[in-house]
Design a protein around this motif. Structure first.
Motif, PDB file in Angstrom:
ATOM      1  N   ASP A 176       0.896  -1.139   0.000  1.00  0.00           N
ATOM      2  CA  ASP A 176       0.000   0.000   0.000  1.00  0.00           C
ATOM      3  C   ASP A 176       0.947   1.205   0.000  1.00  0.00           C
ATOM      4  OD1 ASP A 176      -1.255   2.264   1.180  1.00  0.00           O
ATOM      5  OD2 ASP A 176      -2.665   1.045   2.293  1.00  0.00           O
ATOM      6  N   PRO A 177       0.753   2.183  -0.864  1.00  0.00           N
ATOM      7  CA  PRO A 177       1.745   3.261  -0.976  1.00  0.00           C
ATOM      8  C   PRO A 177       1.953   4.078   0.292  1.00  0.00           C
ATOM      9  CG  PRO A 177      -0.266   3.803  -2.180  1.00  0.00           C
ATOM     10  CD  PRO A 177      -0.356   2.368  -1.808  1.00  0.00           C
ATOM     11  N   THR A 229       1.851   4.461  -7.444  1.00  0.00           N
ATOM     12  CA  THR A 229       2.590   3.624  -6.492  1.00  0.00           C
ATOM     13  C   THR A 229       3.876   3.079  -7.092  1.00  0.00           C
ATOM     14  OG1 THR A 229       0.485   2.966  -5.474  1.00  0.00           O
ATOM     15  CG2 THR A 229       2.410   1.618  -4.971  1.00  0.00           C
TER      16      THR A 229
END
Length: 492
Positions: A176-177, A229
């Motif tokens: 998850d960024p 991302t």
């Protein structure tokens, strides 16, 4: 099998933990094929439209090994389970080795038996799908390394927490960024055409085994999010977005198959437009946990089509237990709200009994906790009274409420109504720890000229009111802290 209602009630079960407890209860090994009839009947008695068996897919030995080296995870395991032992860690259900039902749970035949048993009781089956990543020992790692986001030797040397070497190649760990990489999973490349086709084939196989999927962190695969991302590592961004490619391909064969998105970052509407039937309403959860009633009401002013595509909840396996987060009467008020709002309603096994320990999904067992029998009885009554076609397929409307110049406690009142044919319900919730009064303005012109009986199906009390009062002046309400009315409205 009854068709999907517009506003289904879904019951999440941690499959591994549930079967383990049934095995201990009945003193024999219980899997999905051998669950005693009375346990299915107990689930069906609450009127659920679907059961989500969380975590049925094959767990990863590599993932378990990696997690046992993670001191943060081990600390979390011991928080939830003070007598934690290594054998309690069965691996994350979101570190999928293969989309085949784990043999420990009964394998594919066990799942098929469970689905058939549920279907006889009018209950559909939901399973997980994890689009963003797979386990390090998933067959694609060796057979199709091109499906993954890859790095180089320097990445593996300089950032070993985010890149790992396998089979002579360097793979990015899933992420998850906004958080560090997940060290037990490898990142799939949402832009890779071959992967998209392989995912369609995988979901098609899953669709033959259930009636819908809950898609983990679904927003991570949106083109714009994925590009932000992974940037140049992702390659060229496709013209078509990920979900708008996948979902129609599945629904062409299974039009009734439901897609549910775990979604955050205000991307719910975009995911709905790409084909998701329902998206998590985390913003409503946050407002109910931390905000005032007026913030909840403002959230519910959104477009009706958006509302119908949301999943309402006050707990699930990712959130703290409701009994810990919504103490005292607040949890009951919140439960009345979510079960009478439009959209899908998600309930979690253990929620009714007042469990307070949030269990890490890696663990195969949970600690013993005392049952809150009063709360259990409350949920039983609430589920019975909301198990009506009106709340599944009726028309929902937010009601206006007003107060007086010297009394604005009306702002602590949440209120809405449902109608289907001649059946009417009005829901009033005092979502605060103080007393609140208000006048509730019901939207039905046909109330005028008659006297009406309001039966509060939760308390058993009844009231008589004139239609003119309810339609014009407004129904007078005086509620104590966290108290609710669930009124069935009949002609007197």
């Amino acid at each position: 099998m009854r068709t999907w209602p517009k506003h289904p009630v879904i019951y999440e079960i941690n499959t591994w933990v549930w079967l383990g407890e049934l095995s201990r209860k009945y003193r024999k090994s219980v899997n999905l094929a051998t669950v005693p009839k009375q346990e299915w009947d107990a689930i069906a008695s609450h009127g659920f439209d679907a059961v989500w068996f969380m975590g049925v897919w094959e767990r990863s030995p590599s993932g378990i090994e990696i997690s046992m080296r993670n001191q943060g995870l081990l600390k979390d395991f011991r928080r939830a389970l003070p007598d934690f032992a290594a054998e309690d860690n069965t691996g994350s259900p979101y570190c999928v080795r293969r989309y085949i039902v784990d043999e420990h749970l009964g394998g594919p035949k066990g799942l098929a038996a469970a689905r058939k048993t549920l279907a006889k009781r009018g209950i559909r089956l939901i399973l997980d799908f994890v689009p963003n990543h797979v386990a390090p020992d998933h067959p694609w790692v060796s057979d199709h390394p091109e499906y993954f986001v890859q790095g180089n030797v320097d990445d593996a040397r300089n950032d070993p927490a985010s890149f790992v070497e396998a089979g002579g190649k360097v793979f990015a760990c899933g992420r998850d960024p906004y958080f560090p990489a997940w060290s037990d999973v490898l990142q799939l490349n949402a832009f890779q055409p071959g992967l998209r086709q392989a995912v369609i084939e995988t979901i098609a196989e899953i669709a033959g085994q259930c009636d819908g999927i809950r898609c983990d962190m679904a927003m991570l695969m949106l083109n714009n999010i994925f590009e932000r991302t992974w940037r140049e590592r992702a390659g060229e961004k496709p013209v078509d977005d990920y979900w708008e490619t996948l979902i129609p391909a599945i629904k062409a064969t299974w039009p009734e198959f439901r897609f549910i998105a775990e979604a955050y970052w205000d991307l719910e509407w975009e995911l709905q437009q790409q084909g998701f039937d329902y998206c998590y309403d985390k913003k409503l959860y946050d407002r109910m946990e931390h905000g005032a009633a007026e913030n909840v009401r403002l959230h519910l002013l959104a477009d009706s089509s958006y509302q119908q595509g949301m999943v309402r909840f006050i707990e699930n396996h990712d959130e703290p237990r409701a009994a810990a987060t919504f103490p005292d009467g607040k949890g009951r008020a919140a439960a009345v709200a979510i079960l009478t709002l439009p959209g899908a309603r998600l309930l979690h096994e253990g929620q009714f009994q007042g469990r307070k320990v949030r269990l890490p999904v890696f663990l195969a067992r949970r600690p013993a906790e005392p049952v809150d029998h009063d709360l259990e009885a409350f949920y039983g009554r609430l589920l019975k009274e909301t198990d009506r076609d009106l709340f599944r397929n009726g028309e929902w409307r937010l009601c206006e409420r007003s107060g007086w110049p010297d009394n604005q406690s009306c702002q602590n009142i949440l209120t809405w109504c449902w109608v289907k044919d001649e059946e009417r319900y009005v829901i009033v919730v005092n979502f605060t720890d103080g007393i609140a009064q208000a006048r509730i303005h019901l939207p039905w012109d046909e109330l005028r000229g008659k006297t009406w009986r309001l039966d509060d199906v939760l308390s058993g009390e009844s009231y008589g009111r004139s239609g003119e009062e309810m339609r014009d002046a407004g129904l007078y309400i005086d509620l104590g802290p966290w108290k609710c009315h669930l009124f069935q409205v009949h002609p007197w």
